[in-house]
Every structure is written in C-alpha cells, then in structure tokens.
Design a protein around this motif. Structure first.
Motif, PDB file in Angstrom:
ATOM      1  N   ARG A   1       0.811  -1.228   0.000  1.00  0.00           N
ATOM      2  CA  ARG A   1       0.000   0.000   0.000  1.00  0.00           C
ATOM      3  C   ARG A   1       0.844   1.279   0.000  1.00  0.00           C
ATOM      4  N   THR A   2       2.087   1.192  -0.435  1.00  0.00           N
ATOM      5  CA  THR A   2       2.918   2.395  -0.534  1.00  0.00           C
ATOM      6  C   THR A   2       2.832   3.015  -1.930  1.00  0.00           C
ATOM      7  N   LEU A   3       2.283   2.269  -2.896  1.00  0.00           N
ATOM      8  CA  LEU A   3       2.150   2.740  -4.277  1.00  0.00           C
ATOM      9  C   LEU A   3       0.702   2.618  -4.726  1.00  0.00           C
ATOM     10  N   ILE A   4       0.331   3.470  -5.675  1.00  0.00           N
ATOM     11  CA  ILE A   4      -1.013   3.453  -6.240  1.00  0.00           C
ATOM     12  C   ILE A   4      -0.895   3.699  -7.747  1.00  0.00           C
ATOM     13  N   ARG A   5      -1.833   3.131  -8.512  1.00  0.00           N
ATOM     14  CA  ARG A   5      -1.880   3.432  -9.937  1.00  0.00           C
ATOM     15  C   ARG A   5      -3.303   3.303 -10.452  1.00  0.00           C
ATOM     16  N   ALA A   6      -3.536   3.921 -11.602  1.00  0.00           N
ATOM     17  CA  ALA A   6      -4.793   3.731 -12.321  1.00  0.00           C
ATOM     18  C   ALA A   6      -4.703   2.386 -13.032  1.00  0.00           C
ATOM     19  N   ASN A   7      -5.805   1.667 -13.068  1.00  0.00           N
ATOM     20  CA  ASN A   7      -5.805   0.332 -13.672  1.00  0.00           C
ATOM     21  C   ASN A   7      -5.736   0.362 -15.192  1.00  0.00           C
ATOM     22  N   GLN A   8      -6.284   1.394 -15.805  1.00  0.00           N
ATOM     23  CA  GLN A   8      -6.220   1.553 -17.256  1.00  0.00           C
ATOM     24  C   GLN A   8      -6.682   2.961 -17.594  1.00  0.00           C
ATOM     25  N   GLY A   9      -6.645   3.301 -18.882  1.00  0.00           N
ATOM     26  CA  GLY A   9      -7.128   4.606 -19.321  1.00  0.00           C
ATOM     27  C   GLY A   9      -6.048   5.649 -19.484  1.00  0.00           C
ATOM     28  N   HIS A  10      -4.811   5.242 -19.450  1.00  0.00           N
ATOM     29  CA  HIS A  10      -3.685   6.182 -19.511  1.00  0.00           C
ATOM     30  C   HIS A  10      -3.518   6.804 -20.896  1.00  0.00           C
ATOM     31  N   SER A  11      -3.105   8.053 -20.897  1.00  0.00           N
ATOM     32  CA  SER A  11      -2.628   8.687 -22.129  1.00  0.00           C
ATOM     33  C   SER A  11      -1.106   8.836 -22.067  1.00  0.00           C
ATOM     34  N   VAL A  12      -0.538   8.710 -20.866  1.00  0.00           N
ATOM     35  CA  VAL A  12       0.921   8.738 -20.724  1.00  0.00           C
ATOM     36  C   VAL A  12       1.439   7.317 -20.938  1.00  0.00           C
ATOM     37  N   PRO A  13       2.611   7.174 -21.552  1.00  0.00           N
ATOM     38  CA  PRO A  13       3.104   5.827 -21.875  1.00  0.00           C
ATOM     39  C   PRO A  13       3.594   5.069 -20.639  1.00  0.00           C
ATOM     40  N   VAL A  14       2.773   4.140 -20.181  1.00  0.00           N
ATOM     41  CA  VAL A  14       3.141   3.260 -19.074  1.00  0.00           C
ATOM     42  C   VAL A  14       2.739   1.833 -19.448  1.00  0.00           C
ATOM     43  N   ASP A  15       3.356   0.875 -18.809  1.00  0.00           N
ATOM     44  CA  ASP A  15       3.022  -0.533 -18.992  1.00  0.00           C
ATOM     45  C   ASP A  15       2.423  -1.019 -17.686  1.00  0.00           C
ATOM     46  N   VAL A  16       1.105  -1.160 -17.639  1.00  0.00           N
ATOM     47  CA  VAL A  16       0.453  -1.591 -16.403  1.00  0.00           C
ATOM     48  C   VAL A  16       0.465  -3.113 -16.257  1.00  0.00           C
ATOM     49  N   GLU A  17       1.391  -3.734 -16.971  1.00  0.00           N
ATOM     50  CA  GLU A  17       1.687  -5.155 -16.808  1.00  0.00           C
ATOM     51  C   GLU A  17       0.485  -6.054 -17.076  1.00  0.00           C
ATOM     52  N   LEU A  18      -0.230  -5.729 -18.134  1.00  0.00           N
ATOM     53  CA  LEU A  18      -1.378  -6.542 -18.519  1.00  0.00           C
ATOM     54  C   LEU A  18      -0.897  -7.794 -19.246  1.00  0.00           C
ATOM     55  N   LYS A  19      -1.560  -8.899 -18.975  1.00  0.00           N
ATOM     56  CA  LYS A  19      -1.249 -10.145 -19.662  1.00  0.00           C
ATOM     57  C   LYS A  19      -2.282 -10.354 -20.772  1.00  0.00           C
ATOM     58  N   GLU A  20      -1.800 -10.787 -21.922  1.00  0.00           N
ATOM     59  CA  GLU A  20      -2.715 -11.051 -23.028  1.00  0.00           C
ATOM     60  C   GLU A  20      -3.682 -12.158 -22.620  1.00  0.00           C
ATOM     61  N   GLN A  21      -4.968 -11.962 -22.975  1.00  0.00           N
ATOM     62  CA  GLN A  21      -5.993 -12.948 -22.651  1.00  0.00           C
ATOM     63  C   GLN A  21      -6.929 -13.143 -23.831  1.00  0.00           C
ATOM     64  N   LYS A  22      -7.513 -14.318 -23.898  1.00  0.00           N
ATOM     65  CA  LYS A  22      -8.509 -14.601 -24.929  1.00  0.00           C
ATOM     66  C   LYS A  22      -9.818 -13.937 -24.509  1.00  0.00           C
ATOM     67  N   PRO A  23     -10.370 -13.078 -25.369  1.00  0.00           N
ATOM     68  CA  PRO A  23     -11.608 -12.377 -25.006  1.00  0.00           C
ATOM     69  C   PRO A  23     -12.835 -13.256 -25.252  1.00  0.00           C
ATOM     70  N   PRO A  24     -13.985 -12.837 -24.739  1.00  0.00           N
ATOM     71  CA  PRO A  24     -15.237 -13.489 -25.121  1.00  0.00           C
ATOM     72  C   PRO A  24     -15.476 -13.275 -26.625  1.00  0.00           C
ATOM     73  N   GLN A  25     -16.368 -14.043 -27.195  1.00  0.00           N
ATOM     74  CA  GLN A  25     -16.668 -13.921 -28.631  1.00  0.00           C
ATOM     75  C   GLN A  25     -17.141 -12.514 -28.993  1.00  0.00           C
ATOM     76  N   ILE A  26     -17.930 -11.906 -28.097  1.00  0.00           N
ATOM     77  CA  ILE A  26     -18.511 -10.586 -28.356  1.00  0.00           C
ATOM     78  C   ILE A  26     -18.181  -9.658 -27.191  1.00  0.00           C
ATOM     79  N   LEU A  27     -17.740  -8.459 -27.521  1.00  0.00           N
ATOM     80  CA  LEU A  27     -17.586  -7.385 -26.547  1.00  0.00           C
ATOM     81  C   LEU A  27     -18.356  -6.184 -27.083  1.00  0.00           C
ATOM     82  N   TYR A  28     -18.451  -5.122 -26.290  1.00  0.00           N
ATOM     83  CA  TYR A  28     -19.244  -3.952 -26.666  1.00  0.00           C
ATOM     84  C   TYR A  28     -18.446  -2.674 -26.444  1.00  0.00           C
ATOM     85  N   HIS A  29     -18.780  -1.675 -27.241  1.00  0.00           N
ATOM     86  CA  HIS A  29     -18.162  -0.359 -27.091  1.00  0.00           C
ATOM     87  C   HIS A  29     -19.271   0.680 -27.088  1.00  0.00           C
TER      88      HIS A  29
END
Length: 182
Positions: free
Chosen positions: A73-101
């Motif tokens: 709990r000494t560090l904090i970060r946003a989980n996603q949504g960045h416009s600044v170049p950071v690597d939030v250490e996401l692992k590639e995953q297989k998505p569901p067949q359908i997603l929405y936007h």
C-alpha cells in the motif's frame, strides 16, 4: 445518486494517475505506479485536501474500480485509461466472442470509416455487457452501442488484455469487426 467531494477528488486523482502526474508534482514509474505519500502531498499542494484515509475510501468505493494499491500500500496506480506511456503489466488474454463499445451517436460516421482507435489513450476500451457500454456512451452524448466481434479479432491475431477492473483493452478495432448493436 448524490455527488460528494470525494467524487471530484477521485476525478482529480484519475487525471493525475492517467494523464498529468505533474499536476500533483509527482512522477509515475514505468508501470504507472506513484508513491502514495508523494501523491497525497502533491494533491494537498495543489489546494485540495486529502489524507490517506480519504484516499483509501476513494479506492475502496470507486464504482469503476479505477485504482489499485501495491501489496504494501505504498504505491497506487490507475488500472487503465492512460494517455501517458506506461506498462500496467497486462497479460494477453482470450476475449469473449462478443464485446461492446459505448460511444455517442455523433461519432458513428467516423467509426464506420476508421474503426475504433484509442485516440488519446493507449488502448480502445471494451465492455463485456451492453449496460456498461450504454453508461459509457451516455458520458459523451446520445449513446449507441457497437457490437465488437472480438472472438474473430483474436483468431485473426489481435491481442486483448483484461484490466484489473474488468475493462477489455485492445490497440484498435477495424471496421470489419464492428456491428451496430440494435
């Protein structure tokens, strides 16, 4: 639902951790982490009032689960949504067949031509359900929901990531994978 002063603080923290850390006189590391004590000090220097208890409450009660603490709990970060170049250490995953936007109807004509691009962010954000997509679209005007053929995209080699708060992320969505949800 009544807005609280914590709502405006949460939006300010989002601005800092996603887009403009300099507003709070801090720097993010390469993975988007900020030192909690420095963040609190910087927010207070900017004229807003916050302490660790308020920050803990904001992180705990944020409906969109925008933030994560490190284990100690000494560090904090946003989980996603960045416009600044950071690597939030996401692992590639297989998505569901359908997603929405979700978006505003006024953007649909350009989307039909260009597809979905991250614009000022690092990724295009996708939802697993229509309701979430509608709520996202409402923030930008009269909402429409786009059905994303994410399973086909993945089969065709497009990478997908799932953020800590359940938002699906990808670099772009070409027009041949987009349908208007009716």
């Amino acid at each position: 639902m009544k807005k609280t002063s914590n709502d405006s603080l949460s939006k300010f923290i989002s601005l800092i951790l996603r887009h403009h850390p300099e507003v709070a006189y801090i720097q993010l590391d390469e993975h988007g982490w900020a030192n909690v004590d420095q963040l609190l000090s910087g927010i207070n220097r900017s004229g807003k009032k916050i302490d660790r208890q308020i920050l803990e409450e904001i992180v705990r009660t944020d409906q969109k689960q925008r933030y994560s603490f490190s284990e100690d709990r000494t560090l904090i970060r946003a989980n996603q949504g960045h416009s600044v170049p950071v690597d939030v250490e996401l692992k590639e995953q297989k998505p569901p067949q359908i997603l929405y936007h979700g978006t505003a109807d006024r953007f649909y004509n350009s989307i039909k031509i260009e597809g979905l691009k991250p614009k000022g962010r690092l990724y295009v954000h996708l939802s697993k359900d229509i309701e979430t997509a509608i709520n996202v679209g409402k923030r930008h005007g009269k909402p429409i929901v786009l059905k994303i053929l994410s399973g086909n995209m993945y089969q065709d080699g497009q990478a997908f990531y799932l953020s800590a708060n359940g938002v699906w992320l990808t670099k772009k969505v070409d027009i041949n994978y987009i349908e208007l949800q009716t």
